[in-house]
Structure formats: structure tokens, C-alpha cells
Design a protein around this motif. Sequence first.
Motif, PDB file in Angstrom:
ATOM      1  N   ALA A  55       6.345   9.347  73.064  1.00 26.33           N
ATOM      2  CA  ALA A  55       6.363   8.025  73.697  1.00 26.33           C
ATOM      3  C   ALA A  55       7.061   6.966  72.842  1.00 26.33           C
ATOM      4  O   ALA A  55       7.912   6.225  73.356  1.00 26.33           O
ATOM      5  N   PRO A  56       6.768   6.863  71.539  1.00 22.32           N
ATOM      6  CA  PRO A  56       7.454   5.835  70.745  1.00 22.32           C
ATOM      7  C   PRO A  56       8.961   6.062  70.639  1.00 22.32           C
ATOM      8  O   PRO A  56       9.701   5.116  70.354  1.00 22.32           O
ATOM      9  N   PHE A  57       9.413   7.299  70.850  1.00 19.61           N
ATOM     10  CA  PHE A  57      10.841   7.613  70.761  1.00 19.61           C
ATOM     11  C   PHE A  57      11.646   6.763  71.750  1.00 19.61           C
ATOM     12  O   PHE A  57      12.731   6.278  71.429  1.00 19.61           O
ATOM     13  N   GLY A  58      11.094   6.577  72.954  1.00 17.38           N
ATOM     14  CA  GLY A  58      11.777   5.731  73.929  1.00 17.38           C
ATOM     15  C   GLY A  58      11.341   4.292  73.854  1.00 17.38           C
ATOM     16  O   GLY A  58      12.168   3.372  73.835  1.00 17.38           O
ATOM     17  N   LEU A  59      10.033   4.057  73.760  1.00 14.07           N
ATOM     18  CA  LEU A  59       9.514   2.693  73.785  1.00 14.07           C
ATOM     19  C   LEU A  59       9.869   1.913  72.527  1.00 14.07           C
ATOM     20  O   LEU A  59       9.955   0.682  72.558  1.00 14.07           O
ATOM     21  N   GLY A  60      10.085   2.616  71.417  1.00 17.88           N
ATOM     22  CA  GLY A  60      10.403   1.927  70.171  1.00 17.88           C
ATOM     23  C   GLY A  60      11.855   1.548  70.025  1.00 17.88           C
ATOM     24  O   GLY A  60      12.234   0.902  69.041  1.00 17.88           O
ATOM     25  N   ALA A  61      12.691   1.914  71.007  1.00 18.46           N
ATOM     26  CA  ALA A  61      14.118   1.612  70.898  1.00 18.46           C
ATOM     27  C   ALA A  61      14.377   0.110  70.875  1.00 18.46           C
ATOM     28  O   ALA A  61      15.254  -0.374  70.140  1.00 18.46           O
ATOM     29  N   LEU A  62      13.625  -0.644  71.667  1.00 17.75           N
ATOM     30  CA  LEU A  62      13.850  -2.094  71.726  1.00 17.75           C
ATOM     31  C   LEU A  62      13.502  -2.789  70.410  1.00 17.75           C
ATOM     32  O   LEU A  62      14.351  -3.502  69.855  1.00 17.75           O
ATOM     33  N   PRO A  63      12.281  -2.600  69.867  1.00 21.29           N
ATOM     34  CA  PRO A  63      12.040  -3.194  68.549  1.00 21.29           C
ATOM     35  C   PRO A  63      12.965  -2.635  67.476  1.00 21.29           C
ATOM     36  O   PRO A  63      13.333  -3.334  66.533  1.00 21.29           O
ATOM     37  N   GLY A  64      13.380  -1.360  67.634  1.00 19.61           N
ATOM     38  CA  GLY A  64      14.345  -0.799  66.686  1.00 19.61           C
ATOM     39  C   GLY A  64      15.659  -1.543  66.718  1.00 19.61           C
ATOM     40  O   GLY A  64      16.294  -1.777  65.675  1.00 19.61           O
ATOM     41  N   GLY A  65      16.110  -1.929  67.901  1.00 13.17           N
ATOM     42  CA  GLY A  65      17.341  -2.699  68.026  1.00 13.17           C
ATOM     43  C   GLY A  65      17.230  -4.065  67.379  1.00 13.17           C
ATOM     44  O   GLY A  65      18.169  -4.546  66.722  1.00 13.17           O
ATOM     45  N   VAL A  66      16.071  -4.715  67.553  1.00 14.02           N
ATOM     46  CA  VAL A  66      15.855  -6.017  66.917  1.00 14.02           C
ATOM     47  C   VAL A  66      15.899  -5.881  65.395  1.00 14.02           C
ATOM     48  O   VAL A  66      16.527  -6.690  64.694  1.00 14.02           O
TER      49      VAL A  66
END
Length: 424
Positions: A55-66
Motif C-alpha cells: 500500500a505505501p508503494f503507491g500511496l507514498g508517491a505523493l509525499p515522496g514527490g514533495v
Amino acid sequence: MNVTENDRAIAGFTMAGHSLVHWFETSIPIFLVVWLAEFDVSVALLGIIVALGYAPFGLGALPGGVLADRFGPKRLILLCLAGMSTSFLVLALSTSIYTIAIGLICWGIAASVYHPAGLALISTGVEERGTVFAWHGIAGNAGIALGPFAAATLLIVVGRWQLVAALLAIPGFVAAIYGLQADFDSTAAEDDVDDSNADALSLSEFLSNSRILFSSAFAAVFVIVTFEGLFYRGMLTYLPEILHGLPAMDDLTLSAGLEGIEPGDYIYVGLLVIGMAGQYAGGKLTDRIPAERGLIAIFGVLSVLALVFIPVMAMGLIPIVVLCAVLGFFLFAIQPFYQEAVAVHTPANTRGLSYGYTYLGEFGFGAASIAIGGFVLGGFSTAVFFVVLAGFAAIGMALSAGLVVTLDRTDWLQPNLPDAKSGD
């Protein structure tokens, strides 16, 4: 450092990162059978635990981009590589299913930052962007194919799954060490990148940049990528199971000693390998045709291919293999086009945020097709499943065509963020 050397350095660094993200990702399912036997847990419980890791693999993409915009993509990729490898060491030391859950969740968090950071680095640092997108995609496909192969082979040779998990972690640490000494200019392709993007983590800046992005052409690109994700995840999730059940597979006679091998699995792996050629062709074509027009064409092909599966399923082995090969080529040829579309329609200073949203759509919202596909296959026929996938691709084609028409008629769709130049 001249441009060619810089492009090559970034290409090597991001290719290593992309291949290893998928190396780890696709090796995890190989351990499931072993964990079920060793820890005597239900399939449902283990499924929940593995889902918590993915789940974090997809959901964490946005905070990862920030975070990529704030701290720089190279730093994030290095942390990603070290974090994924350390997570597999946690798996190697696990003595309970709860420790495995911790390791998988840590892996998902670490892996989530790669795509926004890696693609932001390519988009701002590389002059020959389409070519490097192509090689970057090829490396990802290699990781997808080699991860489960290496895990399965090591389990046969070594035996102990804990040792296999530790051995799989080694390439990640090696890549991190390589990345520490890699020398390149991460902003060589853009003049308007502010390396001291100190406000990227502030809530007001995040909301402001997001609002402006989604009032531009990027909003259409985001929805287009989401429908690509729905097609991609649905097809790759259920195609192996569908291939296993085809009459053509029952007609195959395997040699002695190979009775446990599913021929459909080899067709599926072949599809992924041919996807490398699709990645390369798609990347090279982004240097020659506008990304939006390429999306129209490939979405159209994918929609037709999904429908063609309906009659081909009842045919012999050769038509099935040929169709899967063509599907593999176009399924991955589309990826450099949407990656290029994001780069074209977003300012360099928010490229990490832009790709964070992109992969939230691709891996996060796109994962909804797993539930949709399960519902359709459980309550209807396989033919209906392929019609649904064809519909996803057709919607993507229509949205891409609408974007082309709108861009031809207006110029207001280009975002104008603070500290970002309007030209691309």
C-alpha cells in the motif's frame, strides 16, 4: 562534464534504482508459500500483511514527490536504495509474522519515493529525455522479470528463506554505494530549478502548487495516467491466471521433470521481456512526436488488443503467444509517453510533486482495477473482463484526444507557478 556524460551518469544511476525497486517488489510474492508453511497463518492474514507492505508503494508517491522537490532527487533515491535493502535485512532476521509485517511496511515506505524522485531527476537533468526514459523503463522491466526468478532460484539452491532475503538485499547496498560516488548535474536540462526549494514542505506551498497544477493541462494528464494504471494493473494482475485456464495450455505436453511448471507463466514472463523493446521504442518516439498524440495511438491499440483476446482465447497456442507479445510491446511503450507528457506540462521546480501525483494515479488509484477485475471475473465472464479493460483504454484515448484539441485551441493550460518560467 558535457551533456552526454551527464545524461549517461543519470541514466546509469536511475536505471539501477528503477530495476531494484521492481527487483524487490516482485520477489516478495515468491516468499508467500514459504511464510504460509513456516508461520502457520491463514492466507487471509498473510494477504493483509503483504497488502500493508504494498500500500505505501503507491500511496507514498505523493509525499515522496514533495520530499524530492525539497531535498533533491539524488538524496531521496539513495535513501530509497538503502531503505529497501535494510528492510529486506529485517525480513532476513524475522522470527514471527509480525516482524515480517514491519519489514514489508518499511520496504513499501522506502520504495514509494523512487518513481517521483527518479523521473524528476531525468526530467530536469537529462537533455535526451526520451532516450533515457526508454532505458529507464527497460531497466524496470528487467527488475520485474529478474526479481522473482532470482528469489525462486535462490530458494531452491540455498533453501533457507532468511538467507535468500539477505542475499537479495546486497544489490541494493551496492547500488547505493555506486550512487554516492556518481557525479552528475541534476538540473542540467532546466534553467528554472531552484535547488534551495525550502518551501516545498510547507502546507501552504503544497496546496498552492497543487491547485495551480490541477488548473492546468496536468489535470488531464493525471486522469489519463490513472486510466492507464487501471488498464495496466488489471491486465498484469489477472492475465497469468487467465492464461493458466486456457484450453491451449492443457494441450501442451511437458518433458519429464517439468510437470509442475505452468506454461502460461513463461508466456507472461516473455510478455514482460518484450516490454523492454516497447519501452525503448516508446522513449525514442517521444523525441519525434508529441506525447499527447502518441498516447492517443497507443491507447487505441491497447483497447483493440484487449478485445482481440476474446476470440483468441479459444484459439491455439501460437495466436495466444503472438497476441501476448504484441500486448507486452504496447503495454510498456505507452509509459515513456505519459512520463514525457508530465515533463512537458509541469514546471521544473515542482517536477517531484508532479510525478508524485502521477504515480499516485498509476499505482494508487490504478490499483482499483484489482478489485474491479476480481468482481467482474467472479460474477461475469472473462470476455466481460477484457471489455472492461478495453473501456479503460478507450477512455484514456478519448481524454488524450481531448487534450490535443484543447492545447491546439488554447494556451491557458500551461501552469504558471512562482519561480517557474513559462517556457519549456
